[in-house]
Write a protein that holds these residues in place. Sequence first.
Motif, PDB file in Angstrom:
ATOM      1  N   HIS A 171     -11.280   7.315  -5.481  1.00 58.48           N
ATOM      2  CA  HIS A 171     -12.035   7.514  -4.414  1.00 58.48           C
ATOM      3  C   HIS A 171     -13.125   8.279  -4.851  1.00 58.48           C
ATOM      4  O   HIS A 171     -12.693   9.725  -4.986  1.00 58.48           O
ATOM      5  CB  HIS A 171     -11.511   7.807  -3.369  1.00 58.48           C
ATOM      6  CG  HIS A 171     -12.483   7.578  -1.989  1.00 58.48           C
ATOM      7  ND1 HIS A 171     -12.605   8.604  -1.359  1.00 58.48           N
ATOM      8  CD2 HIS A 171     -13.030   6.534  -1.244  1.00 58.48           C
ATOM      9  CE1 HIS A 171     -13.400   8.468  -0.401  1.00 58.48           C
ATOM     10  NE2 HIS A 171     -13.990   7.186  -0.990  1.00 58.48           N
ATOM     11  N   LEU A 219      -5.709  -3.914   3.121  1.00 61.23           N
ATOM     12  CA  LEU A 219      -6.158  -2.457   3.573  1.00 61.23           C
ATOM     13  C   LEU A 219      -6.953  -2.649   4.751  1.00 61.23           C
ATOM     14  O   LEU A 219      -7.170  -2.188   6.133  1.00 61.23           O
ATOM     15  CB  LEU A 219      -6.493  -1.509   2.820  1.00 61.23           C
ATOM     16  CG  LEU A 219      -7.268  -0.371   3.247  1.00 61.23           C
ATOM     17  CD1 LEU A 219      -7.002   0.516   4.098  1.00 61.23           C
ATOM     18  CD2 LEU A 219      -8.068   0.030   1.704  1.00 61.23           C
ATOM     19  N   LYS A 227      -5.736  -4.864  -1.306  1.00 57.59           N
ATOM     20  CA  LYS A 227      -7.646  -4.448  -0.621  1.00 57.59           C
ATOM     21  C   LYS A 227      -7.684  -5.506   1.106  1.00 57.59           C
ATOM     22  O   LYS A 227      -7.953  -5.178   1.820  1.00 57.59           O
ATOM     23  CB  LYS A 227      -8.386  -5.478  -1.744  1.00 57.59           C
ATOM     24  CG  LYS A 227      -8.315  -4.794  -2.600  1.00 57.59           C
ATOM     25  CD  LYS A 227      -9.977  -5.700  -3.737  1.00 57.59           C
ATOM     26  CE  LYS A 227      -9.623  -6.877  -4.192  1.00 57.59           C
ATOM     27  NZ  LYS A 227      -8.678  -7.028  -4.689  1.00 57.59           N
ATOM     28  N   ILE A 273     -14.728  -1.563  -2.033  1.00 59.50           N
ATOM     29  CA  ILE A 273     -13.850  -1.263  -2.596  1.00 59.50           C
ATOM     30  C   ILE A 273     -12.793  -2.460  -4.004  1.00 59.50           C
ATOM     31  O   ILE A 273     -12.902  -3.427  -3.373  1.00 59.50           O
ATOM     32  CB  ILE A 273     -12.596  -1.328  -1.130  1.00 59.50           C
ATOM     33  CG1 ILE A 273     -13.226  -0.509  -0.183  1.00 59.50           C
ATOM     34  CG2 ILE A 273     -11.060  -1.261  -2.225  1.00 59.50           C
ATOM     35  CD1 ILE A 273     -12.149  -0.965   1.055  1.00 59.50           C
ATOM     36  N   VAL A 287      -2.215   6.313   0.701  1.00 54.57           N
ATOM     37  CA  VAL A 287      -3.658   5.811   0.570  1.00 54.57           C
ATOM     38  C   VAL A 287      -4.010   6.653   1.635  1.00 54.57           C
ATOM     39  O   VAL A 287      -3.846   6.733   2.526  1.00 54.57           O
ATOM     40  CB  VAL A 287      -3.574   3.891   0.360  1.00 54.57           C
ATOM     41  CG1 VAL A 287      -5.015   4.219   1.118  1.00 54.57           C
ATOM     42  CG2 VAL A 287      -3.345   3.227  -1.106  1.00 54.57           C
ATOM     43  N   LYS A 322      -1.743   1.901  -4.583  1.00 50.76           N
ATOM     44  CA  LYS A 322      -2.109   3.523  -4.574  1.00 50.76           C
ATOM     45  C   LYS A 322      -3.846   3.552  -4.643  1.00 50.76           C
ATOM     46  O   LYS A 322      -4.912   2.628  -5.312  1.00 50.76           O
ATOM     47  CB  LYS A 322      -1.942   4.304  -5.671  1.00 50.76           C
ATOM     48  CG  LYS A 322      -0.031   4.283  -5.471  1.00 50.76           C
ATOM     49  CD  LYS A 322       0.657   5.301  -6.228  1.00 50.76           C
ATOM     50  CE  LYS A 322       1.686   5.532  -6.077  1.00 50.76           C
ATOM     51  NZ  LYS A 322       2.880   6.243  -7.063  1.00 50.76           N
ATOM     52  N   LEU A 323      -4.458   4.166  -3.981  1.00 49.72           N
ATOM     53  CA  LEU A 323      -5.542   4.754  -4.658  1.00 49.72           C
ATOM     54  C   LEU A 323      -6.040   5.422  -5.459  1.00 49.72           C
ATOM     55  O   LEU A 323      -5.546   6.717  -5.540  1.00 49.72           O
ATOM     56  CB  LEU A 323      -6.244   5.325  -3.048  1.00 49.72           C
ATOM     57  CG  LEU A 323      -8.132   5.042  -3.015  1.00 49.72           C
ATOM     58  CD1 LEU A 323      -8.333   4.087  -2.866  1.00 49.72           C
ATOM     59  CD2 LEU A 323      -8.413   6.737  -1.951  1.00 49.72           C
ATOM     60  N   LEU A 377      -8.702   0.562  -5.765  1.00 48.08           N
ATOM     61  CA  LEU A 377      -7.271   0.107  -5.043  1.00 48.08           C
ATOM     62  C   LEU A 377      -6.135  -0.501  -6.175  1.00 48.08           C
ATOM     63  O   LEU A 377      -6.359  -1.515  -6.405  1.00 48.08           O
ATOM     64  CB  LEU A 377      -7.858  -0.278  -3.740  1.00 48.08           C
ATOM     65  CG  LEU A 377      -5.886  -0.091  -2.872  1.00 48.08           C
ATOM     66  CD1 LEU A 377      -5.415   0.952  -2.347  1.00 48.08           C
ATOM     67  CD2 LEU A 377      -6.361  -1.199  -1.759  1.00 48.08           C
ATOM     68  N   LEU A 403       1.032  -1.143   0.569  1.00 45.27           N
ATOM     69  CA  LEU A 403       0.214  -0.120   0.051  1.00 45.27           C
ATOM     70  C   LEU A 403       0.815   1.115  -0.391  1.00 45.27           C
ATOM     71  O   LEU A 403       2.161   1.355   0.693  1.00 45.27           O
ATOM     72  CB  LEU A 403      -0.582  -0.468   2.083  1.00 45.27           C
ATOM     73  CG  LEU A 403      -1.953  -1.331   1.352  1.00 45.27           C
ATOM     74  CD1 LEU A 403      -2.638  -0.631   2.629  1.00 45.27           C
ATOM     75  CD2 LEU A 403      -2.793  -0.797   0.539  1.00 45.27           C
TER      76      LEU A 403
END
Length: 253
Positions: free
Chosen positions: A224, A49, A46, A38, A26, A220-221, A217, A23
């Motif tokens: 959103h 997270l 995922k 998600i 984020v 990185k995101l 995701l 990750l």
Amino acid sequence: MQDNHPIIKVKNLSYKYTKDKVLEDVSFEVPRGAFLAIVGPNGSGKSTLLKLILGLLRTQEGTIKLFDENIRLFKEWQQIGFVSQKANSFNSGFPATVFEVVQSGLTKKLGLFKFPKKADKQKVKKALEAVDMLSFQHRNIGELSGGQQQRVFIARSLVSEPQLLILDEPTVGVDSKHVHQFYEMLEMLNKQLGITLILVTHDVGTVTDKVTHVACLNKKLHFHGDAYEYNQLNEEELSSFYGHDVKLLSHNH
């Protein structure tokens, strides 16, 4: 009085198991009452997270706030329900009724050796009613289909009356013809009971008319926003998030 603080606030979150980050930086918020999906390819971070939000992994870089409190100080874990991919690997020979499985969700609240009171039994019935499984309360859990078992596990999470419910790929093992009904039930929990939901799913095309927000995701995101904004994305934009070609499916309800 309505609490306008986000139920989850993730800021500059990074995590690595070895030298490579799974990750990276984020940041996002989940408003109270939201239904967030998600999505992302396998290995996109995922599960990591979710484990960080559930306190199963300790944060390394960045912060997570739950109910406006830093996760490292957070104690009110009964406010959060979690449903994993249990139906796919559940031991069908387990000797317990549906009622007993749901009642076991009160163990933390009651203590291990305390007997449930009448009010606790009413909570079990109310949770089963919410997922439309009350008529199955005396059946053995092993006799149910995968989809019915998942409903029971959701009831088990609901019995402690959480404000937030997190579901990790809950339709694994659910018959495809029952998947739509399953998501309708989640939408009802969100809209009628006001429970904030986070759903990790590969069925994003199936749920965009049910969820309020979507997060893409891939380490990185990449996106959103609300479900409407997500539905305006084109195949090229989605493919850039996923790292491979994505075909948009049209779902007629």
